[in-house]
Design a protein around this motif. Structure first.
Motif, PDB file in Angstrom:
ATOM      1  N   VAL A 150       0.817  -1.227   0.000  1.00  0.00           N
ATOM      2  CA  VAL A 150       0.000   0.000   0.000  1.00  0.00           C
ATOM      3  C   VAL A 150       0.846   1.271   0.000  1.00  0.00           C
ATOM      4  O   VAL A 150       0.707   2.118  -0.885  1.00  0.00           O
ATOM      5  CB  VAL A 150      -0.955   0.013   1.220  1.00  0.00           C
ATOM      6  N   THR A 151       1.724   1.419   0.987  1.00  0.00           N
ATOM      7  CA  THR A 151       2.424   2.689   1.174  1.00  0.00           C
ATOM      8  C   THR A 151       3.219   3.100  -0.062  1.00  0.00           C
ATOM      9  O   THR A 151       3.231   4.277  -0.433  1.00  0.00           O
ATOM     10  CB  THR A 151       3.358   2.615   2.401  1.00  0.00           C
ATOM     11  N   ASP A 152       3.893   2.153  -0.692  1.00  0.00           N
ATOM     12  CA  ASP A 152       4.711   2.461  -1.873  1.00  0.00           C
ATOM     13  C   ASP A 152       3.926   2.367  -3.184  1.00  0.00           C
ATOM     14  O   ASP A 152       4.507   2.514  -4.260  1.00  0.00           O
ATOM     15  CB  ASP A 152       5.921   1.516  -1.942  1.00  0.00           C
TER      16      ASP A 152
ATOM     17  N   LEU B 255      -1.862   5.073  -4.485  1.00  0.00           N
ATOM     18  CA  LEU B 255      -2.072   5.715  -3.187  1.00  0.00           C
ATOM     19  C   LEU B 255      -1.314   7.028  -3.106  1.00  0.00           C
ATOM     20  O   LEU B 255      -1.843   8.039  -2.620  1.00  0.00           O
ATOM     21  CB  LEU B 255      -1.623   4.788  -2.057  1.00  0.00           C
ATOM     22  N   ARG B 256      -0.081   7.033  -3.573  1.00  0.00           N
ATOM     23  CA  ARG B 256       0.743   8.242  -3.518  1.00  0.00           C
ATOM     24  C   ARG B 256       0.071   9.389  -4.273  1.00  0.00           C
ATOM     25  O   ARG B 256       0.017  10.521  -3.794  1.00  0.00           O
ATOM     26  CB  ARG B 256       2.121   7.952  -4.114  1.00  0.00           C
ATOM     27  N   LYS B 257      -0.460   9.076  -5.447  1.00  0.00           N
ATOM     28  CA  LYS B 257      -1.111  10.115  -6.247  1.00  0.00           C
ATOM     29  C   LYS B 257      -2.392  10.620  -5.587  1.00  0.00           C
ATOM     30  O   LYS B 257      -2.761  11.785  -5.757  1.00  0.00           O
ATOM     31  CB  LYS B 257      -1.431   9.572  -7.645  1.00  0.00           C
ATOM     32  N   ARG B 258      -3.050   9.753  -4.825  1.00  0.00           N
ATOM     33  CA  ARG B 258      -4.291  10.153  -4.154  1.00  0.00           C
ATOM     34  C   ARG B 258      -4.051  10.978  -2.890  1.00  0.00           C
ATOM     35  O   ARG B 258      -4.939  11.717  -2.446  1.00  0.00           O
ATOM     36  CB  ARG B 258      -5.125   8.922  -3.775  1.00  0.00           C
ATOM     37  N   LEU B 259      -2.859  10.868  -2.294  1.00  0.00           N
ATOM     38  CA  LEU B 259      -2.621  11.510  -0.995  1.00  0.00           C
ATOM     39  C   LEU B 259      -1.560  12.612  -1.011  1.00  0.00           C
ATOM     40  O   LEU B 259      -1.670  13.577  -0.251  1.00  0.00           O
ATOM     41  CB  LEU B 259      -2.222  10.452   0.048  1.00  0.00           C
ATOM     42  N   GLU B 260      -0.548  12.488  -1.835  1.00  0.00           N
ATOM     43  CA  GLU B 260       0.523  13.481  -1.814  1.00  0.00           C
ATOM     44  C   GLU B 260       0.033  14.832  -2.336  1.00  0.00           C
ATOM     45  O   GLU B 260      -0.535  14.927  -3.425  1.00  0.00           O
ATOM     46  CB  GLU B 260       1.705  12.997  -2.648  1.00  0.00           C
TER      47      GLU B 260
ATOM     48  N   SER C 271      -2.046  14.856   3.209  1.00  0.00           N
ATOM     49  CA  SER C 271      -2.675  13.620   3.669  1.00  0.00           C
ATOM     50  C   SER C 271      -1.669  12.482   3.763  1.00  0.00           C
ATOM     51  O   SER C 271      -1.777  11.610   4.641  1.00  0.00           O
ATOM     52  CB  SER C 271      -3.815  13.239   2.719  1.00  0.00           C
ATOM     53  N   MET C 272      -0.679  12.463   2.889  1.00  0.00           N
ATOM     54  CA  MET C 272       0.347  11.417   2.934  1.00  0.00           C
ATOM     55  C   MET C 272       1.174  11.521   4.208  1.00  0.00           C
ATOM     56  O   MET C 272       1.555  10.488   4.799  1.00  0.00           O
ATOM     57  CB  MET C 272       1.257  11.519   1.711  1.00  0.00           C
ATOM     58  N   ALA C 273       1.438  12.724   4.648  1.00  0.00           N
ATOM     59  CA  ALA C 273       2.185  12.908   5.891  1.00  0.00           C
ATOM     60  C   ALA C 273       1.414  12.333   7.076  1.00  0.00           C
ATOM     61  O   ALA C 273       2.002  11.673   7.948  1.00  0.00           O
ATOM     62  CB  ALA C 273       2.482  14.391   6.115  1.00  0.00           C
ATOM     63  N   ARG C 274       0.119  12.575   7.107  1.00  0.00           N
ATOM     64  CA  ARG C 274      -0.700  12.048   8.203  1.00  0.00           C
ATOM     65  C   ARG C 274      -0.759  10.520   8.139  1.00  0.00           C
ATOM     66  O   ARG C 274      -0.788   9.846   9.174  1.00  0.00           O
ATOM     67  CB  ARG C 274      -2.095  12.667   8.140  1.00  0.00           C
TER      68      ARG C 274
END
Length: 339
Positions: free
Chosen positions: A163-165, A169-174, A227-230
């Motif tokens: 998930v994290t990498d 997901l990265r595009k949705r949160l960063e 959001s990625m930081a959280r």
């Protein structure tokens, strides 16, 4: 209010499940109110009960036994991990990924089995007592905790790869849902929300309680404010909770699990405050006593209410899909808001 796919105004409307916990505190004895504390943030109920018993113990000058303090730390950190697992799985599910929540609940079951063995239930715990805890832990519980620590560390590696990498997901949160430190202070936000905005504040370090000052652990802080930081704060906090559990299990002393408590508990007249760091931030209990068996006033300052409050301002202009990802990053528990 929407303009096509863009959010013009998002106003949280609360109160539909308000249960008057604070008012109920005036109509129960100090002991009778204990079950109420776990029914606000039901995913982080150990730390909520910890705050209430801590306030009463502080006011009544009740000494908690050393073994009980260790047990409280172990069970609170297990509960924190379980809460973060639910938040993680539900967050990804909100974004359209169904598989991770199945992994999360599989791992959470192992924690619930451990907590059920001492608390008797699997969600809304009423395990802590004034002066300690209601049941001792045994060698099997310690072994279960020590077995869970390396197991969960391996699972975190899986979570990272799965998930994290993940680029989706990265595009949705960063870069989504940036919350500045100024906004956090303006609304009184707390917990992983502010630590994802570069504010290094955790009650366990900044307002030390129980025996947390005896353990070596870090407070994850990210400067990106999105959001990625959280997300990363919460994943790192799972590892830090594992560190605390490992140390506590290694050093737990023998001895009684309950201190001396008067048969009829009447607190001295006055106000007392006690705060704990729950999975979603700072939970503060303020109790006012007039010398009777019932509290004169119970005030509960919960983290989800303040964390939700900043959503209206910060969501303006977002696309609806991004606003959904942003709200999920706040990790809200609605009964905690409508307490």
């Amino acid at each position: 209010m929407m303009d096509g796919e863009f959010v013009m105004k998002a106003q949280p409307i609360i109160g539909y499940i308000h249960r008057m916990h604070e008012k109920m505190g005036e109509n129960r004895t100090w002991t009778q109110f204990l079950p109420n504390t776990s029914r606000m943030d039901y995913l982080s109920s150990m730390t909520y009960t910890h705050a209430f018993v801590g306030a009463v113990e502080k006011a009544a000058k009740i000494e908690v036994t050393e073994r009980a303090e260790y047990i409280r730390v172990i069970t609170s950190e297990l509960n924190r991990i379980a809460s973060h697992l639910v938040g993680w799985g539900a967050w990804i599910m909100d974004l359209g990924g169904l598989t991770p929540i199945l992994y999360a609940f599989d791992d959470r079951e192992k924690i619930l089995d451990l907590l059920e063995s001492v608390a008797g239930n699997r969600l809304t715990y009423c395990y802590y007592r004034f002066g300690g805890v209601c049941k001792d832990i045994d060698a099997d519980f310690i072994k279960g905790c020590l077995d869970f620590v390396p197991y969960m560390r391996e699972r975190l590696k899986l979570y990272k790869a799965l998930v994290t990498d993940n680029i989706i997901l990265r595009k949705r949160l960063e870069g989504i849902g940036p919350i500045s430190a100024e906004i956090c202070r303006k609304y009184g936000a707390c917990g992983p929300v502010i630590r994802g905005s570069g504010i290094n504040y955790d009650v366990r370090k900044n307002e030390p309680y129980s025996i947390y000052n005896q353990f070596d652990f870090d407070i994850p802080v990210y400067q990106e404010c999105d959001s990625m930081a959280r997300y990363l704060v919460r994943m790192d906090e799972i590892e830090q909770s594992l560190r605390i559990i490992e140390q506590a299990c290694a050093k737990i002393p023998e001895g009684p699990i309950l201190g001396k408590v008067p048969r009829v508990l009447k607190l001295p007249v006055g106000d007392t405050c006690f705060a704990t760091e729950c999975a979603r931030g700072r939970f503060l209990v303020r109790i006012t006593s007039d010398g009777k068996e019932n509290p004169y006033r119970v005030r509960l300052r919960t983290p989800c209410f303040t964390n939700l409050s900043l959503f209206e301002e910060t969501s303006q202009g977002m696309m609806i899909a991004d606003a959904l990802a942003f709200m999920a990053s706040l990790d809200l528990v609605i009964p905690d808001i409508d307490r």
